[in-house]
Design a protein around this motif. Structure first.
Motif, PDB file in Angstrom:
ATOM      1  N   GLU A  35       0.738  -1.469  -0.327  1.00 13.22           N
ATOM      2  CA  GLU A  35      -0.020  -0.112  -0.083  1.00 13.22           C
ATOM      3  C   GLU A  35       0.872   1.308   0.142  1.00 13.22           C
ATOM      4  O   GLU A  35       1.609   1.402   0.491  1.00 13.22           O
ATOM      5  N   ALA A  36       0.983   1.677  -1.013  1.00 15.29           N
ATOM      6  CA  ALA A  36       1.131   3.435  -0.897  1.00 15.29           C
ATOM      7  C   ALA A  36       0.680   4.160  -0.641  1.00 15.29           C
ATOM      8  O   ALA A  36      -0.481   4.383   0.173  1.00 15.29           O
ATOM      9  N   TYR A  58      -6.827   5.914 -11.402  1.00 17.14           N
ATOM     10  CA  TYR A  58      -4.996   6.138 -11.389  1.00 17.14           C
ATOM     11  C   TYR A  58      -4.974   7.628 -10.960  1.00 17.14           C
ATOM     12  O   TYR A  58      -5.363   8.626 -11.860  1.00 17.14           O
ATOM     13  N   GLN A  65       4.594  10.172 -10.577  1.00 18.83           N
ATOM     14  CA  GLN A  65       5.000   8.620  -9.871  1.00 18.83           C
ATOM     15  C   GLN A  65       2.909   8.557 -10.313  1.00 18.83           C
ATOM     16  O   GLN A  65       2.092   9.300  -9.624  1.00 18.83           O
ATOM     17  N   TRP A  66       2.917   6.771 -10.772  1.00 11.64           N
ATOM     18  CA  TRP A  66       1.703   6.727 -10.780  1.00 11.64           C
ATOM     19  C   TRP A  66       1.024   5.983  -9.507  1.00 11.64           C
ATOM     20  O   TRP A  66       1.134   5.078  -8.987  1.00 11.64           O
ATOM     21  N   TYR A  67      -0.281   6.086  -9.337  1.00  7.55           N
ATOM     22  CA  TYR A  67      -0.775   5.189  -8.430  1.00  7.55           C
ATOM     23  C   TYR A  67      -2.397   4.527  -8.933  1.00  7.55           C
ATOM     24  O   TYR A  67      -3.249   4.882  -9.251  1.00  7.55           O
ATOM     25  N   ASP A  95      -4.366   7.846   0.708  1.00  4.34           N
ATOM     26  CA  ASP A  95      -3.738   6.814   0.938  1.00  4.34           C
ATOM     27  C   ASP A  95      -5.671   5.813   0.915  1.00  4.34           C
ATOM     28  O   ASP A  95      -6.117   6.430   0.493  1.00  4.34           O
ATOM     29  N   PHE A 112      -4.722   1.271  -2.556  1.00  3.71           N
ATOM     30  CA  PHE A 112      -4.317   2.447  -3.215  1.00  3.71           C
ATOM     31  C   PHE A 112      -2.380   2.021  -3.128  1.00  3.71           C
ATOM     32  O   PHE A 112      -1.542   1.950  -2.334  1.00  3.71           O
ATOM     33  N   LYS A 114       1.276   1.973  -5.772  1.00  8.55           N
ATOM     34  CA  LYS A 114       2.403   2.459  -6.963  1.00  8.55           C
ATOM     35  C   LYS A 114       1.981   1.409  -7.924  1.00  8.55           C
ATOM     36  O   LYS A 114       1.657   0.689  -8.352  1.00  8.55           O
TER      37      LYS A 114
END
Length: 129
Positions: A35-36, A58, A65-67, A95, A112, A114
């Protein structure tokens, strides 16, 4: 008393022998994505976002940086809105504990993580009805 000690000693040896096997078995399994989180969302940390259906969004942070945020329930309006909100009670981070707000409705985030980039849509996908 001595019988109990003799009985427990073989169990301890058995546990030590079995633990490397279970540890190697755990290492053989594919790792789950961690999890990010993105800090400072109230201060411009989110650069871009894209919806992918009614359960996935997204987000791109200011460092590009994409999540991938997967929602717990479908947000049927998500593919059609031009803006979404983020609400995370008392914290300034995006988050898995945050809610995505779509047309005033709150949708909790299930995960969530990366990702390298959002999926690329084909040219035919834009013309399908």
């Amino acid at each position: 008393m001595k019988n109990n000690a003799l009985f427990l000693a073989p169990l301890a040896v058995l546990a030590m022998v079995a633990s490397p096997v279970s540890a190697s078995a755990a290492m053989a399994r594919p790792a789950q994505s961690e999890e990010a989180s993105v800090p400072f969302i109230n201060h411009g940390a989110i650069r871009d976002w894209r919806a992918d259906g009614d359960r996935v969004i997204y987000f791109q942070d200011s460092g590009r940086q994409w999540y991938r945020a997967t929602l717990m329930t479908p947000a049927f309006d998500l593919p059609f809105v031009e803006a979404v909100g983020i609400q995370n009670s008392g914290t300034d981070r995006l988050d898995r504990w945050a809610d995505v707000v779509v047309r005033g409705q709150h949708y909790p985030i299930q995960s969530f993580v990366k990702v390298d980039a959002p999926p690329v849509k084909s040219a035919n996908a834009a013309h399908k009805s």
